[in-house]
Design a protein around this motif. Structure first.
Motif, PDB file in Angstrom:
ATOM      1  N   GLY A 392       0.817  -1.210   0.000  1.00 14.68           N
ATOM      2  CA  GLY A 392       0.000   0.000   0.000  1.00 14.68           C
ATOM      3  C   GLY A 392       0.849   1.257   0.000  1.00 14.68           C
ATOM      4  N   TYR A 393       1.961   1.217   0.721  1.00 16.65           N
ATOM      5  CA  TYR A 393       2.872   2.364   0.717  1.00 16.65           C
ATOM      6  C   TYR A 393       3.441   2.590  -0.679  1.00 16.65           C
ATOM      7  N   ALA A 394       3.844   1.505  -1.352  1.00 14.17           N
ATOM      8  CA  ALA A 394       4.379   1.633  -2.712  1.00 14.17           C
ATOM      9  C   ALA A 394       3.344   2.250  -3.643  1.00 14.17           C
ATOM     10  N   ALA A 395       2.096   1.787  -3.531  1.00 14.87           N
ATOM     11  CA  ALA A 395       1.037   2.321  -4.394  1.00 14.87           C
ATOM     12  C   ALA A 395       0.751   3.783  -4.074  1.00 14.87           C
ATOM     13  N   SER A 396       0.751   4.129  -2.786  1.00 12.16           N
ATOM     14  CA  SER A 396       0.506   5.513  -2.388  1.00 12.16           C
ATOM     15  C   SER A 396       1.625   6.428  -2.876  1.00 12.16           C
ATOM     16  N   TRP A 397       2.883   5.969  -2.737  1.00 19.07           N
ATOM     17  CA  TRP A 397       4.014   6.758  -3.228  1.00 19.07           C
ATOM     18  C   TRP A 397       3.893   6.969  -4.731  1.00 19.07           C
ATOM     19  N   SER A 398       3.523   5.920  -5.440  1.00 20.24           N
ATOM     20  CA  SER A 398       3.359   6.017  -6.899  1.00 20.24           C
ATOM     21  C   SER A 398       2.325   7.077  -7.264  1.00 20.24           C
ATOM     22  N   GLN A 399       1.197   7.041  -6.589  1.00 21.08           N
ATOM     23  CA  GLN A 399       0.125   7.986  -6.891  1.00 21.08           C
ATOM     24  C   GLN A 399       0.532   9.417  -6.578  1.00 21.08           C
ATOM     25  N   SER A 400       1.205   9.612  -5.463  1.00 19.86           N
ATOM     26  CA  SER A 400       1.549  10.973  -5.049  1.00 19.86           C
ATOM     27  C   SER A 400       2.689  11.558  -5.874  1.00 19.86           C
ATOM     28  N   ARG A 401       3.618  10.709  -6.355  1.00 19.08           N
ATOM     29  CA  ARG A 401       4.781  11.194  -7.091  1.00 19.08           C
ATOM     30  C   ARG A 401       4.613  11.129  -8.607  1.00 19.08           C
ATOM     31  N   GLY A 402       3.634  10.360  -9.073  1.00 19.12           N
ATOM     32  CA  GLY A 402       3.371  10.319 -10.505  1.00 19.12           C
ATOM     33  C   GLY A 402       4.263   9.378 -11.292  1.00 19.12           C
ATOM     34  N   TYR A 403       4.851   8.393 -10.623  1.00 20.68           N
ATOM     35  CA  TYR A 403       5.659   7.373 -11.299  1.00 20.68           C
ATOM     36  C   TYR A 403       5.066   5.995 -11.035  1.00 20.68           C
ATOM     37  N   PRO A 404       4.978   5.137 -12.045  1.00 17.83           N
ATOM     38  CA  PRO A 404       4.586   3.752 -11.772  1.00 17.83           C
ATOM     39  C   PRO A 404       5.672   3.055 -10.964  1.00 17.83           C
ATOM     40  N   VAL A 405       5.264   2.098 -10.146  1.00 21.21           N
ATOM     41  CA  VAL A 405       6.189   1.358  -9.297  1.00 21.21           C
ATOM     42  C   VAL A 405       6.093  -0.129  -9.606  1.00 21.21           C
ATOM     43  N   TYR A 406       7.246  -0.766  -9.673  1.00 24.02           N
ATOM     44  CA  TYR A 406       7.385  -2.171 -10.081  1.00 24.02           C
ATOM     45  C   TYR A 406       8.154  -2.931  -9.009  1.00 24.02           C
ATOM     46  N   LEU A 407       7.648  -4.080  -8.605  1.00 26.10           N
ATOM     47  CA  LEU A 407       8.318  -4.936  -7.632  1.00 26.10           C
ATOM     48  C   LEU A 407       9.262  -5.868  -8.394  1.00 26.10           C
TER      49      LEU A 407
END
Length: 471
Positions: A392-407
């Motif tokens: 959830g933190y990764a998804a929230s960071w992605s939304q707030s910063r505007g970059y997709p995040v990949y595990l």
């Protein structure tokens, strides 16, 4: 995350995995970077092969059939770790061995002609982590050669600039930010629209995402690796010193601290129980101290209750001048405005201190959570809940910063019991997909592997944890 939202996000994730692909030109401009990140879908790392000093030295030599196996199982991409430095000159012009280049060419061709996407990286550059300035020219020269050679690859191929920056970068993340920006300039000369991946320092640790300072570029994907809890995922791993002891299970339901929070208590007995922690102040002024590796933002209040009357001294963010004396009556919820105990824009440190000069008998501190516009964050959760909080933190960071995040990596070493490995792997995969993240399991056929080279067969329970629909 509520179940309905989880199911909806998972449905979108699976739909993206089966989406159409474009080819040619290093990335079609009609696809935004979030779409290109989702299209990675479910992946597996082909580890211990081209990242070894010599392919086969670590027990894995790539075979054409491996690409068929992962495609047929339902994976949609591979992450290809490559240690270019073992095969390049140490002095200018830092030329990469043509024979090794040809081997990487072969691997890319095997993947792309099967419609598999590829994350091609630069792996194991220990000298760079130790002395970035000395190795800067060689690092940039390697990427100039890699980018030039693969500029005409289809857009199924993505570049990842460096695996797990660490060493000097951990304490000076600005060095990594600057070096990445330089490497991106080199790559963009020949690959103006190809997706490029970058991860944070401290081995791509999720908690260090906030240290990234990225250049303006519409084709960046941010990656992180997840091996929590490390004592479970790396138990018995001989390359870790000290080696975590074997025998640590993972059930998913055992109580743990919230993801990213650590116990820094002193002179205090602690026993985590479902929903809370039993606290025993062994000395006067002892303290239960919870410290977060990532500042928790979007919360305005702290709530908790105790099972008996307790007098506490509450301190937030190491603000001794703002400490509060609290009376917890027992059996009733206590709610405190975080600003009243020293926390302003965020909270990263909470101390529940004994307000007496004498030891105190045990009490149950339960329902401890942060509350605010962002929702609620339970500071005692269970193992599965901690994984959910991380994703959830990764998804929230992605939304707030505007970059997709990949595990880009997650896995557990073979010394752990298989049932625990399966439970952990399924939990990470489900929570990552529920958060809308594409992922790549570490790895295919070595110590963390889902495929057994000795029997030439999948380890079915692990495969099903990753691909429930596998044929």
């Amino acid at each position: 995350m509520r179940k309905a939202v989880y199911v909806a996000l998972t449905g979108l994730f699976l739909a993206a995995c089966g989406g159409e692909t474009n080819t040619g030109g290093g990335g079609g401009t009609k696809d935004d970077i979030f779409t290109l990140s989702r299209l990675l879908g479910r992946g597996v790392n082909f580890g211990n092969a081209l990242e070894a000093p010599r392919e086969g030295e670590w027990g894995v030599t790539l075979e054409e059939g491996f690409f068929d196996l992962v495609k047929q199982a339902g994976f949609t991409h591979i992450r290809l770790p490559v240690s270019w430095t073992y095969h390049a000159l140490r002095e200018p012009p830092y030329t990469i061995d043509p024979a090794f280049f040809a081997r990487v060419d072969w691997a890319l061709e095997q993947a792309t002609r099967r419609g598999l996407r590829v994350v091609l990286n630069l792996h194991h550059y220990d000298e760079l982590h130790q002395d970035p300035q000395r190795e800067r020219a060689r690092f940039l020269a390697l990427w100039e050669q890699i980018a030039s050679r693969y500029k005409d690859q289809p857009d199924l191929v993505y570049f990842e600039v460096l695996n797990e920056p660490h060493g000097v970068f951990n304490d000076q993340p600005e060095l990594w930010n600057d070096l990445f920006a330089e490497a991106l300039v080199v790559i963009r000369r020949t690959n103006p629209t190809r997706p490029v991946l970058v991860g944070p320092v401290e081995w791509n640790r999720l908690e260090r995402l906030s240290d990234l300072r990225l250049p303006q570029d519409p084709r960046l994907i941010v990656t992180f690796h997840f091996y929590d809890p490390f004592a479970f995922t790396h138990q018995g791993a001989p390359w870790v010193s000290p080696t975590p002891p074997v025998g640590t299970p993972w059930t998913g339901d055992r109580p743990v601290w919230a993801w990213g929070w650590e116990d820094w208590s002193w002179d205090t007995g602690r026993e985590l129980v479902t929903g809370g922690v039993r606290v025993t102040y062994e000395r006067g002024w002892a303290g239960l101290r919870l410290h977060a590796r990532v500042k928790a933002e979007g919360y305005t209040h702290l709530a908790f209750r105790t099972d008996r009357e307790v007098r506490l001294r509450l301190r937030c963010n190491e603000r001794e001048d703002a400490a509060l004396l609290l009376h917890a009556p027992g059996g009733q919820e206590v709610e405190v405005a975080l600003r009243s105990c020293g926390a302003g824009e965020g909270v990263w440190d909470l101390v529940f201190q004994n307000a007496s000069p004498d030891p105190q008998p045990s009490f149950l501190l339960e329902g401890v959570r942060l509350k605010g516009p962002r929702g609620e964050l339970a500071l005692v959760t269970d193992e599965r809940g901690a994984v959910r909080q991380a994703m959830g933190y990764a998804a929230s960071w992605s939304q707030s910063r505007g970059y997709p995040v990949y595990l880009g990596e997650f896995g557990s070493y073979e010394k752990a019991d298989l049932d625990s490995r399966v439970r952990w792997t399924r939990a990470v995969r489900e929570e990552a997909e529920g958060a809308g993240l594409s992922w790549a399991y570490w790895e295919f056929a070595a110590g963390f592997g889902i495929y057994d080279l000795s029997t030439r067969a999948w380890r079915e329970p692990l495969l099903r944890a990753l691909i429930p629909e596998a044929p």
